[in-house]
Design a protein around this motif. Structure first.
Motif, short mmCIF file in Angstrom:
data_model
loop_
_atom_site.label_atom_id
_atom_site.label_comp_id
_atom_site.label_asym_id
_atom_site.label_seq_id
_atom_site.Cartn_x
_atom_site.Cartn_y
_atom_site.Cartn_z
N VAL A 95 -11.28 1.72 -22.83
CA VAL A 95 -12.49 1.00 -22.45
C VAL A 95 -13.62 2.01 -22.51
N TYR A 96 -13.59 3.37 -22.02
CA TYR A 96 -14.75 4.24 -22.02
C TYR A 96 -15.01 4.62 -23.35
N GLN A 97 -13.78 4.84 -24.01
CA GLN A 97 -14.68 5.31 -25.49
C GLN A 97 -14.98 3.93 -26.26
N TYR A 98 -14.71 2.79 -26.06
CA TYR A 98 -15.20 1.70 -26.51
C TYR A 98 -16.60 1.53 -26.27
N MET A 99 -16.88 1.77 -24.95
CA MET A 99 -18.65 1.88 -24.36
C MET A 99 -19.21 2.72 -25.09
N LEU A 100 -18.79 3.69 -25.19
CA LEU A 100 -19.80 4.87 -26.18
C LEU A 100 -19.76 4.36 -27.64
N VAL A 101 -18.82 4.14 -28.37
CA VAL A 101 -19.12 3.45 -29.69
C VAL A 101 -19.68 2.10 -29.99
N VAL A 109 -22.61 17.38 -13.58
CA VAL A 109 -21.33 16.59 -13.81
C VAL A 109 -20.26 18.00 -14.24
N VAL A 110 -19.05 17.56 -13.79
CA VAL A 110 -18.02 18.83 -14.23
C VAL A 110 -16.83 17.92 -14.89
N GLU A 111 -16.25 19.00 -15.68
CA GLU A 111 -15.07 18.46 -16.70
C GLU A 111 -14.10 17.70 -15.99
N GLU A 112 -13.87 17.87 -14.63
CA GLU A 112 -12.81 17.16 -13.94
C GLU A 112 -13.33 15.92 -14.00
N GLN A 113 -14.46 15.34 -13.87
CA GLN A 113 -15.16 14.01 -13.69
C GLN A 113 -14.82 13.38 -15.05
N VAL A 114 -15.25 13.92 -16.07
CA VAL A 114 -15.40 13.50 -17.25
C VAL A 114 -14.29 13.18 -18.01
N ALA A 115 -13.49 14.31 -18.05
CA ALA A 115 -12.21 14.43 -19.00
C ALA A 115 -11.29 13.10 -18.95
N PRO A 116 -10.88 12.67 -17.67
CA PRO A 116 -10.14 11.42 -17.40
C PRO A 116 -10.75 10.11 -18.00
N LEU A 117 -11.98 10.08 -18.03
CA LEU A 117 -12.76 9.05 -18.67
C LEU A 117 -12.30 8.75 -20.06
N PHE A 118 -12.12 10.19 -20.96
CA PHE A 118 -12.16 9.97 -22.27
C PHE A 118 -10.79 9.61 -22.75
N GLU A 119 -9.81 9.41 -21.67
CA GLU A 119 -8.54 9.03 -21.96
C GLU A 119 -8.36 7.44 -21.98
N GLN A 120 -9.59 6.91 -21.50
CA GLN A 120 -9.39 5.34 -21.38
C GLN A 120 -10.20 4.88 -22.58
#
Length: 140
Positions: A105-111, A92-103
């Motif tokens: 909903v994605y942050q909520y999923m982790l928390v 997995v590369v940063e270009e795949q993950v970084a945009p997710l952290f801006e969402q």
């Protein structure tokens, strides 16, 4: 070309600190109110021991203040910190993950996966200090 799964896996959860003081006399039970403040941080990290191994980090801090219900006088204070680490699959590369952290909903999923673990431990610790913490939420 096969798409990589970028779902992180929880690999570590730990309490990083806990401090509590309850100097109130235990001769008779007294009603207390409990105020809770929480601070939650979500971030992206790179594992230093593994090349290009990305991690999601969730840090949760709690501060609880118990006050006497009748006078509002501070009776006890507790602080705690927790950390959850999620690893992404190799490749997995940063270009795949970084945009997710801006969402959000994605942050909520982790928390939402980390918070119940932290709160369960925090509630147990408060109860060991003689504070009834059953009313604290297990979810966010």
């Amino acid at each position: 070309m096969e798409a990589l799964n970028v779902r992180p896996k929880l690999v570590s959860f730990r309490a990083t600190r806990f401090h509590g003081e309850n100097p109130v006399s235990t001769q008779k039970a007294q009603p207390l109110t409990l105020e809770l403040t929480q601070t939650i941080e979500v971030g992206l990290a790179i594992e230093t021991e593994k090349e290009n191994q990305f991690q999601a980090i969730v840090k949760i801090d709690f501060v609880a203040t118990a006050k006497q219900a009748d006078s509002g006088e501070k009776a006890a204070e507790f602080t705690a910190g927790y950390e959850a680490k999620y690893e992404y699959p190799a490749g997995v590369v940063e270009e795949q993950v970084a945009p997710l952290f801006e969402q959000e909903v994605y942050q909520y999923m982790l928390v939402s996966q980390s918070f119940p673990l932290a709160m369960t431990h925090f509630r147990r610790e408060l109860q060991s200090f003689g504070v009834d913490a059953r009313m604290l939420p297990l979810g966010i």
